[in-house]
Scaffold this motif. Sequence first.
Motif, mmCIF file in Angstrom:
data_model
loop_
_atom_site.group_PDB
_atom_site.id
_atom_site.type_symbol
_atom_site.label_atom_id
_atom_site.label_comp_id
_atom_site.label_asym_id
_atom_site.label_seq_id
_atom_site.Cartn_x
_atom_site.Cartn_y
_atom_site.Cartn_z
ATOM 1 N N HIS A 143 -4.874 3.702 -4.276
ATOM 2 C CA HIS A 143 -6.123 3.377 -4.557
ATOM 3 C C HIS A 143 -6.043 1.835 -3.938
ATOM 4 N N SER A 144 -7.081 1.624 -2.982
ATOM 5 C CA SER A 144 -6.939 0.459 -2.638
ATOM 6 C C SER A 144 -8.509 -0.323 -2.211
ATOM 7 N N PRO A 145 -8.879 -0.804 -3.469
ATOM 8 C CA PRO A 145 -10.163 -1.470 -3.779
ATOM 9 C C PRO A 145 -10.662 -2.468 -2.481
ATOM 10 N N THR A 146 -9.633 -3.154 -2.058
ATOM 11 C CA THR A 146 -10.154 -4.353 -1.133
ATOM 12 C C THR A 146 -10.489 -3.956 0.206
ATOM 13 N N THR A 147 -10.153 -2.651 0.532
ATOM 14 C CA THR A 147 -10.236 -2.492 2.041
ATOM 15 C C THR A 147 -11.398 -1.230 1.972
ATOM 16 N N LEU A 148 -11.885 -1.087 3.351
ATOM 17 C CA LEU A 148 -12.891 -0.041 3.700
ATOM 18 C C LEU A 148 -12.280 1.384 3.270
#
Length: 296
Positions: A143-148
């Motif tokens: 899970h990558s909240p900082t990327t689109l």
Amino acid sequence: MRTAGLVLVVGLCVAANVVFSLKICAFNVQSFGESKANNKKVMGILMKILSRCDLCLIQEVRDSKGRAMQALVKELNRFDISNSYSYVESERLGRKSYKEQYVYIYRNNVLKVKEQYQYSKLEPEGTNDTEVFSREPFIIRFHSPTTLIKDLVLIGQHTSPKTALKEMDELYIVFREIYRKWKTENVMILGDLNAACSYVTIKGWRAVRLRSDPKFVWLIGDEHDTTVREKTHCAYDRIIVRGREIISTIVPGSAQPFNFKETFHLSEEEALEVSDHFPVEVDLKPNHRYLLRNEL
């Protein structure tokens, strides 16, 4: 005032794109074990390389006691005090006595592990029931909240040179299984695929479905050199993506080998103490709204 505000927001977004894009790397650290972990010079160079990456797949970890990777990540957390690193490792993989591990090192503040899966499958009946892969892929869903893109799957693979084409083709089956399992098309395949020079042929390439299917985008091209030795020029290490969303979030021009020999002004001998491979890397575009709300 509106114009000034717009200019400020645009400026912040540009800054966010430079500072907060997510760098994903893959690095074959050539027989990484206690010997390298105890070599201060080698570890110093590794710290400089790994601290550039938000997420790095390490290959050829050869340490039955598990101490080398613990030492590496501990030292990385000391070296880069502005970030906190964790890691997830595969089981020790290999058909006989020779064993390796895959290890994903990642920054806790930008990535979270959602799921992990150690792939294992036998060939169809009638083919001697031998395993296709010498070292089965190790697959992590982040899970990558900082990327689109918020949800991405990484399939890490280090092929055997003798069966590189066969293993690369089988990765197509691995993708299909992951798609059924996790219902996502946003997949990145990365690692030392031995995908060049004497390990591949023109005829063999045609049979590799990852290569012939245009939905798979090869970000590290045949023209790249991922080897340290000056006498070689081979794109062994690759990054391949599949899925419209992840493809659209790739920062243009960011996919490339990282020539640490040149960057850190090392001799070939010094660089080879670290590895005979260069890392390969790619950047993902940031989520400006998230960053403006939480970071800027």
